[in-house]
Design an enzyme around this catalytic site. Structure first.
Site, short mmCIF file in Angstrom:
data_model
loop_
_atom_site.label_atom_id
_atom_site.label_comp_id
_atom_site.label_asym_id
_atom_site.label_seq_id
_atom_site.Cartn_x
_atom_site.Cartn_y
_atom_site.Cartn_z
N ARG A 86 53.27 41.08 -14.02
CA ARG A 86 54.01 39.24 -13.51
C ARG A 86 55.56 39.71 -13.60
O ARG A 86 55.99 38.90 -14.21
CB ARG A 86 54.09 39.19 -15.56
CG ARG A 86 53.96 37.78 -15.52
CD ARG A 86 53.56 36.69 -16.74
NE ARG A 86 53.94 37.36 -18.12
CZ ARG A 86 55.22 37.79 -18.59
NH1 ARG A 86 56.52 37.12 -18.31
NH2 ARG A 86 55.04 38.79 -19.73
N TYR A 116 50.44 14.36 -3.26
CA TYR A 116 49.24 14.48 -4.60
C TYR A 116 48.90 15.08 -5.85
O TYR A 116 50.48 14.53 -6.22
CB TYR A 116 49.71 16.53 -3.24
CG TYR A 116 48.23 18.00 -4.52
CD1 TYR A 116 46.74 17.55 -3.81
CD2 TYR A 116 48.25 17.91 -6.29
CE1 TYR A 116 45.77 17.07 -4.36
CE2 TYR A 116 47.08 19.06 -6.37
CZ TYR A 116 46.13 19.06 -5.71
OH TYR A 116 45.05 19.79 -6.00
N ASP A 147 56.35 19.70 0.00
CA ASP A 147 55.35 20.65 -0.22
C ASP A 147 54.51 20.86 1.27
O ASP A 147 54.41 19.50 1.59
CB ASP A 147 53.92 19.02 -1.00
CG ASP A 147 52.71 19.46 -1.44
OD1 ASP A 147 52.34 20.69 -0.43
OD2 ASP A 147 51.85 20.13 -2.13
N LYS A 174 44.34 26.33 0.85
CA LYS A 174 44.22 25.89 1.84
C LYS A 174 43.76 27.02 3.74
O LYS A 174 43.39 27.60 3.19
CB LYS A 174 44.30 23.88 2.29
CG LYS A 174 44.49 24.05 0.78
CD LYS A 174 43.66 23.16 -0.30
CE LYS A 174 43.80 22.65 -1.36
NZ LYS A 174 45.08 22.15 -1.82
#
Ligand code: PLP
Length: 338
Positions: free
Chosen positions: A56, A109, A179, A204
């Site tokens: 992390r 979005y 974005d 995507k």
């Protein structure tokens, strides 16, 4: 050394000689990294964002992907996340403070605006400007901290003059974020147009095979380091090494896939144009008359939408259920399974 996007997508950021000659980057499937001495450990821990300490933080497989995405966007630094929304929340969480205002430009979005609705409880507000930048000047408030854009925008794929937005924001000391999922950095590089941050859903086109969910943020060292510290390490939307590997593999064919997507999509748009039943087609290739388009986009990907003249629910059901090549689902499509 000069790197073309094709080179970045294939070899850049990888180091086979360090990995026993492995031409495909190893998957470091580990949560933590052990040290030879306590002194080394404490030194590394002081700068967890630059050393392999805990996954992390920095993981070598994820780091390969981050180097490639930063290079593709022509940014200093990239941080990858467990999803596109993970990346977007990290940007908001780390850069906004109580009392700030955010200006959304163009269709955004849905989950991004839903997330911003959640920020109301921290006294962070937002308002929206359309893709033609109507009343942009008056919509900028004294407390506007960030301008957040999608271009092409969600659903209607409208395009925004990115340089005009970046210029206006700079004049007012406002952070700009975009974005860039629709275009990918192959077709649009917002940082070169003056934007501070470029954000992606890797789920995507970049992942490209419908087998991984991921996100990324690219920008200056300073901004991305801040996002890394507060929005990644503390929010914890981690991209795992296996998933990073899949995205690295997806990237290898991204330029050639997009070329083909563009070619196919233009044919579909041309076909739809001949159909009496189609009222409107939404794809940036329909807006070539906009002079800024050529300056900011090198090409078009395949996501498009269109409206039927007869648009009652029953008719739309009939139309969609009658399609043989397409499956019905969210996201941006996949290989047909049968
Ligand atoms: C899918 C998508 C996101 C969210 O990404 P996830 O990986 O699903 O979290 C954000 N922006 C756009 C434009 C998207 O299409």
């Amino acid at each position: 050394m000069f790197n073309t996007d094709e080179k970045i997508c294939t070899h850049f950021g990888e180091n086979p000689s360090k990995n026993n000659g492995s031409v495909s980057p190893p998957i470091y499937q580990t949560s933590l990294f052990a040290f030879e001495s306590f002194k080394e450990f404490t030194e590394a821990q002081k700068l967890e964002r630059e050393h392999y300490v805990y996954s992390r933080g920095v993981n070598p497989t994820v780091e390969v992907l981050e180097k490639k995405l930063a290079a593709l966007e022509r940014g200093d630094k990239c941080k990858c996340f467990g999803s596109g929304m993970g990346a977007i929340s990290a940007v908001f969480f780390s850069l906004l403070e109580s009392g700030d205002h955010v200006l959304f430009i163009n269709n955004i979005y849905g989950p991004t605006t839903q997330l911003m609705d959640q920020f109301k409880k921290f006294n962070i507000t937002y308002s929206c400007v359309d893709h033609e930048l109507t009343n942009l000047d008056t919509m900028i408030q004294e407390n506007t901290k960030m301008i957040y854009v999608e271009s092409p925008g969600t659903m209607l794929m409208n395009v925004v003059d990115l340089q005009a937005v970046a210029r206006k924001a700079k004049d007012n000391g406002i952070i700009t974020a975009i974005d860039n999922t629709w275009s990918t950095p192959i077709f649009q590089k917002p940082l070169t147009l003056g934007f501070d941050l470029s954000i992606h859903s890797l789920t995507k086109y970049i992942g490209g095979h419908s087998d991984v969910v991921g996100g990324a943020v690219i920008g200056s060292y300073e901004l991305v380091d801040q996002i890394f510290t507060y929005g990644y390490q503390l929010n914890g939307s981690v991209l795992g090494p296996n998933d990073a590997y899949l995205v690295i593999r997806g990237l290898r064919t991204l330029p050639i896939r997009l070329k083909q997507h563009q070619e196919n999509t233009i044919k579909i748009v041309d076909y739809l144009k001949t159909k009496e039943d189609v009222a409107n087609i939404h794809h940036p290739s329909m807006e070539l008359n906009k002079s800024f388009l050529n300056k900011q986009m090198k090409g078009f990907t395949g996501l498009l939408s269109f409206e039927l003249k007869q648009a009652d629910f029953a008719h739309v059901c009939n139309f969609i259920d009658g399609l043989t090549l397409f499956k019905i689902g969210v996201s941006w499509g996949a290989m047909k399974a049968s």
